[in-house]
Scaffold this motif. Structure first.
Motif, mmCIF file in Angstrom:
data_model
loop_
_atom_site.group_PDB
_atom_site.id
_atom_site.type_symbol
_atom_site.label_atom_id
_atom_site.label_comp_id
_atom_site.label_asym_id
_atom_site.label_seq_id
_atom_site.Cartn_x
_atom_site.Cartn_y
_atom_site.Cartn_z
ATOM 1 N N SER A 1 -13.480 -42.963 29.338
ATOM 2 C CA SER A 1 -14.651 -42.623 30.174
ATOM 3 C C SER A 1 -15.932 -42.490 29.359
ATOM 4 O O SER A 1 -16.987 -43.008 29.743
ATOM 5 C CB SER A 1 -14.412 -41.316 30.924
ATOM 6 N N SER B 1 -12.170 -32.218 33.315
ATOM 7 C CA SER B 1 -12.126 -31.823 34.730
ATOM 8 C C SER B 1 -12.880 -32.811 35.633
ATOM 9 O O SER B 1 -12.826 -32.699 36.851
ATOM 10 C CB SER B 1 -12.722 -30.425 34.893
ATOM 11 N N GLU B 2 -13.601 -33.766 35.014
ATOM 12 C CA GLU B 2 -14.336 -34.749 35.838
ATOM 13 C C GLU B 2 -13.356 -35.595 36.647
ATOM 14 O O GLU B 2 -12.204 -35.774 36.247
ATOM 15 C CB GLU B 2 -15.141 -35.697 34.933
ATOM 16 N N GLU B 3 -13.861 -36.148 37.749
ATOM 17 C CA GLU B 3 -13.006 -37.007 38.562
ATOM 18 C C GLU B 3 -12.700 -38.305 37.799
ATOM 19 O O GLU B 3 -13.581 -38.869 37.151
ATOM 20 C CB GLU B 3 -13.722 -37.338 39.876
ATOM 21 N N ASN B 4 -11.454 -38.754 37.890
ATOM 22 C CA ASN B 4 -10.994 -39.966 37.200
ATOM 23 C C ASN B 4 -11.244 -39.919 35.688
ATOM 24 O O ASN B 4 -11.475 -40.951 35.060
ATOM 25 C CB ASN B 4 -11.660 -41.235 37.759
ATOM 26 N N ALA B 5 -11.204 -38.732 35.125
ATOM 27 C CA ALA B 5 -11.438 -38.611 33.687
ATOM 28 C C ALA B 5 -10.319 -39.317 32.930
ATOM 29 O O ALA B 5 -9.148 -39.127 33.225
ATOM 30 C CB ALA B 5 -11.480 -37.136 33.300
ATOM 31 N N GLY C 1 -12.426 -37.946 29.960
ATOM 32 C CA GLY C 1 -13.694 -37.710 30.650
ATOM 33 C C GLY C 1 -14.870 -38.039 29.751
ATOM 34 O O GLY C 1 -14.709 -38.283 28.556
ATOM 35 N N VAL C 2 -16.058 -38.067 30.362
ATOM 36 C CA VAL C 2 -17.255 -38.315 29.560
ATOM 37 C C VAL C 2 -17.519 -37.077 28.706
ATOM 38 O O VAL C 2 -17.581 -37.133 27.482
ATOM 39 C CB VAL C 2 -18.473 -38.625 30.467
ATOM 40 N N TYR C 3 -17.626 -35.942 29.400
ATOM 41 C CA TYR C 3 -17.847 -34.695 28.668
ATOM 42 C C TYR C 3 -16.682 -33.737 28.819
ATOM 43 O O TYR C 3 -16.492 -32.850 28.003
ATOM 44 C CB TYR C 3 -19.123 -34.007 29.161
ATOM 45 N N ASP C 4 -15.911 -33.912 29.925
ATOM 46 C CA ASP C 4 -14.916 -32.888 30.233
ATOM 47 C C ASP C 4 -13.745 -33.479 31.016
ATOM 48 O O ASP C 4 -13.938 -34.364 31.864
ATOM 49 C CB ASP C 4 -15.588 -31.794 31.073
ATOM 50 N N ASN D 1 -15.436 -31.351 22.824
ATOM 51 C CA ASN D 1 -14.012 -31.487 23.133
ATOM 52 C C ASN D 1 -13.142 -31.284 21.898
ATOM 53 O O ASN D 1 -11.970 -30.966 22.015
ATOM 54 C CB ASN D 1 -13.721 -32.849 23.757
#
Lengths: 291, 468
Positions: free
Chosen positions: B70, B62-66, B57-60, B382
């Protein structure tokens, strides 16, 4: 004058036709070999190349792991080639004169592993053999004989790799033998039948001598293939345990790509090239002499 | 006849020409390049960024398509919008950790290294010694120097130059399955949810003994107390930490290995005892750190190795249903003295010397951008932020930051900053395998490792461009 140039003019078309292939051969086979020989005399790092003469070779011959890799490679070559030739002769001579559909079925069954990538085969075997969560270890622990680690045991790691490689390659040899045996003239078998020769005699006195060129071909091809045995080592054992299954190709790979010792790796390559030549030349001579 | 021959010669000539044309075709290159035909008047520059899997993910996660790429894709978009010198296109490629050295060596020797590599610094230090990296001193501003503690700067400095821009750090610890502990009756050994539990060595041995004997086999069939692995160099830092358990310093002040003393041998003997006593997974000589991690996630091991990113990834896998859920907590690697053995990987970016000035300039600008952008640097949560400002801002949301911070006084420098570290890593695991399969006595393996290791360090020192 005209006569002198005649042969050249006559064959120039032929030379032109083989020229593209010959150029590719020079570019992708001859040049790398010469470059490899050159690099084996240098110490190469990212910024410069330093001429060090035979120092890379002395480094090699001082390394016990290198000798281990030679011994292992020779063991692999001898056993895998022998197994392949004997087993494929056995299978082919048993079925070559049977019903065509049956022959196709057997041929296909043995050929499937050849079509599957060695990487995939190694991964399947890795899943089977993994000591901690592999299938074989699971079954043995279920029947109460504890975990087995065939790849982590110096006594079993080599036989396992020999078997895996042999099982993957044998289909090729079977197909070649069946093709050669089908080509043996029928009247020889009829004559043998009239003389009352047993099947064993037919195989040993007629079949095996007549498919000798195929045997030589299979032997050479397999020697060269097994000398370069690498994928199965890389994926199954990583040369372990403690370098027990390291081969020359794996040793070369480690030096070239993990340790970045390009010079030493090239020296291994040169030695492998010489060994391959020594092993192949007598076989090739035998093959051409027969013809 | 003549016509036929002419036709044949003509055909052959055409084939030749076609071949030559094919050979002579200019490779457009996938790693990067630059051209001048941009619509907005700015030159187009294409750079490549490689990374090994870090966080999703970008930050997390849990993001969609992480995914692992990303963050850098998002950073590249943001960078392209505000960078006024070139039109920069960034090709992001994720590569497996165990393939890193091979891929880099092949590409370096072929003259096609990536422009940027984002990775744990310890694994990349050799490339600085080999002269393959560009110094980054000119993109490090005063503010960043103050915001990032000196120990991290020391970690990324080779000779007089800084070669990596620190982004985060990744402390290595043990992870344990608190549910399995409870099932074995070890409630008193479990630490808090936001604590990195410190056990003494005797407590730890007691835990292993209890797990071995009291873990209910119906609930955890075939489970073992702790992870042990030595197939290859992956995860070797934990093995290096175990070798320091009895107080051995590992490196002397000159950067030579000094493992071969009574304490080093005791540590190696301890490893053998754990393995042969059935306190670890079977087949450690053929098990990789990835295998061990998978076994831990499948509850086949009660204690395993982890770092901040792996720990977060394991939690994310549980949340998404990829792995069975259990109460996962952190503990320190114990030592005989009682002080925990603590280490951290500084993670950051380096720029390879590609010889293309424009690409190097764009790569440096991009590294500076995502390593300093106030929003993007928050992705370092992260693992653990190297920036004090980010750690302060997020410490209430991430209570483990404080626990990791408390560990920092026990940090040991596991690489000793010696040259040739990559090759040094290749020497350790065969010796561990020899111990596990009983081919060598621990004392002999330690002696052989020290001899071979010091030879590698000596050789690397001679060719290091940093030492020249």
């Amino acid at each position: 004058m005209k006569l002198r140039y005649q042969p050249i003019r006559e064959s120039i078309t032929g030379y032109l036709f083989i020229l593209p292939q010959f150029l590719l051969f020079l570019l992708f086979a001859v040049y790398p070999i010469l470059e490899g020989i050159r690099l084996s005399l240098f110490r190469v790092d990212y910024q410069n190349e330093t001429f060090v003469g035979m120092s890379n070779y002395t480094t090699l011959f001082q390394d016990p792991v290198f000798f281990k890799s030679i011994v292992n490679t020779v063991i692999f070559v001898v056993f895998i080639v022998l197994l392949t030739v004997i087993f494929s002769l056995f299978v082919a001579s048993s079925i070559f004169d049977k019903n065509a559909k049956y022959v196709s079925f057997i041929r296909g069954s043995y050929y499937i592993p050849v079509m599957v990538s060695m990487v995939v085969m190694s991964m399947v075997w890795s899943f089977l053999l993994n000591p901690a969560n592999g299938l074989i270890s699971y079954f043995t622990s279920q029947v109460g004989s504890g975990h087995v680690n065939l790849l982590g045991n110096k006594a079993t790691v080599m036989p396992v790799i020999i078997f895996v490689t042999f099982a993957t390659n044998v289909g090729q040899a079977i197909i070649l033998y069946i093709a050669a045996m089908i080509g043996v003239p029928k009247d020889l078998f009829e004559a043998a039948e009239v003389d009352g020769a047993s099947r064993i005699k037919v195989i040993f006195k007629i079949l095996i001598p007549l498919v000798k060129p195929t045997t030589i071909y299979i032997t050479i091809i397999n020697i060269i293939a097994v000398l370069k045995i690498f994928v199965v080592i890389q994926l199954l054992t990583g040369g372990g345990p403690n370098n027990a299954s390291v081969t020359m190709m794996y040793y070369l790979y480690n030096n070239a790509f993990k340790y970045n010792q390009i010079g030493v790796a090239s020296a291994v390559g040169v030695i492998m090239f010489i060994i391959t030549l020594l092993l192949s030349v007598p076989q090739l001579r035998a093959m051409f002499k027969d013809k | 006849m003549f016509k036929k021959r002419f036709l044949a010669m003509f055909t052959a000539s055409v084939m030749m020409l076609a071949l030559l044309a094919a050979c002579g075709g200019k490779d457009s290159g996938t790693s990067g390049g630059s051209d001048k035909n941009a619509a907005n008047g700015k030159d187009n520059v294409e750079i490549s960024l490689w990374l090994t899997p870090q966080w999703k993910g970008v930050y997390d996660a849990s993001e969609e398509n992480a995914d692992y790429d990303s963050f850098f894709k998002a950073a590249a978009e943001k960078f392209a919008e505000q960078y006024d010198k070139y039109n920069v296109k960034v090709n992001v490629q994720v590569i497996a950790g165990d393939q890193r050295d091979e891929l880099l060596n092949v590409n370096l020797n072929g003259g096609t290294p990536p422009d940027i590599f984002f990775e744990s610094v310890f694994a990349m230090g050799d490339f600085a010694h080999r002269g393959a990296l560009v110094p980054l001193n000119d993109i490090i501003d005063e503010e960043s120097r103050k915001d990032i503690a000196q120990s991290y700067w020391d970690n990324v400095t080779f000779g007089d130059n800084i070669y990596f821009y620190p982004f985060s750090h990744n402390p290595g610890t043990l992870a344990y399955n608190a549910d399995m502990f409870k099932a074995a009756g070890l409630e008193n050994m479990i630490g808090g949810e936001n604590e990195i539990k410190t056990w003494t060595l005797s407590e730890y041995e007691q835990i292993l003994e209890t797990l071995k004997n009291n873990l209910p086999q119906d609930k955890y069939p075939g489970a073992r107390p702790m992870a042990l692995f030595g197939l290859n160099n992956q995860g070797d830092t934990w093995n290096l930490a175990y070798l320091r358990m009895f107080g051995n310093k590992f490196f002397d002040d000159e950067g030579n290995i000094v493992l071969d003393d009574a304490n080093g041998v005791r540590a190696a003997e301890w490893l053998k005892k754990i393995y042969t006593g059935g306190y670890s997974n079977p087949g450690a000589e053929s098990v990789s750190s990835n295998d061990a991690n998978a076994m831990f996630q499948n509850q086949k091991l009660a204690i395993s190795f982890t770092n901040a990113v792996l720990f977060n990834n394991a939690k994310a896998d549980m949340e998404s249903g990829k792995a069975p859920k259990f109460d996962i907590r952190l503990a320190n690697i114990p030592s005989e003295s009682g002080d925990p053995l603590s280490f951290t990987y500084v993670v950051g970016s380096n720029v390879f010397n590609t010889g293309d000035e424009k690409r190097t300039e764009a790569a440096k600008a991009f590294v500076k951008f995502y390593s300093t952008d106030p929003e993007l640097v928050k992705a370092s949560k992260n693992s653990i932020p190297v920036r004090s400002s980010v750690a302060d801002e997020l410490k209430d949301q991430y209570p483990l930051f404080a626990a990791y911070d408390a560990n920092s006084k026990y940090l040991f420098n596991f690489t000793g900053n010696v040259p040739g570290y990559s090759q040094l890593r290749q020497i350790l695991y065969p010796e561990l395998q020899a111990i596990f399969i009983g081919e060598k006595e621990p004392a002999q393996a330690v002696k052989d490792y020290q001899t071979q290791g010091n030879a590698v360090i000596q050789k690397a020192k001679e060719s290091s461009s940093v030492y020249k």
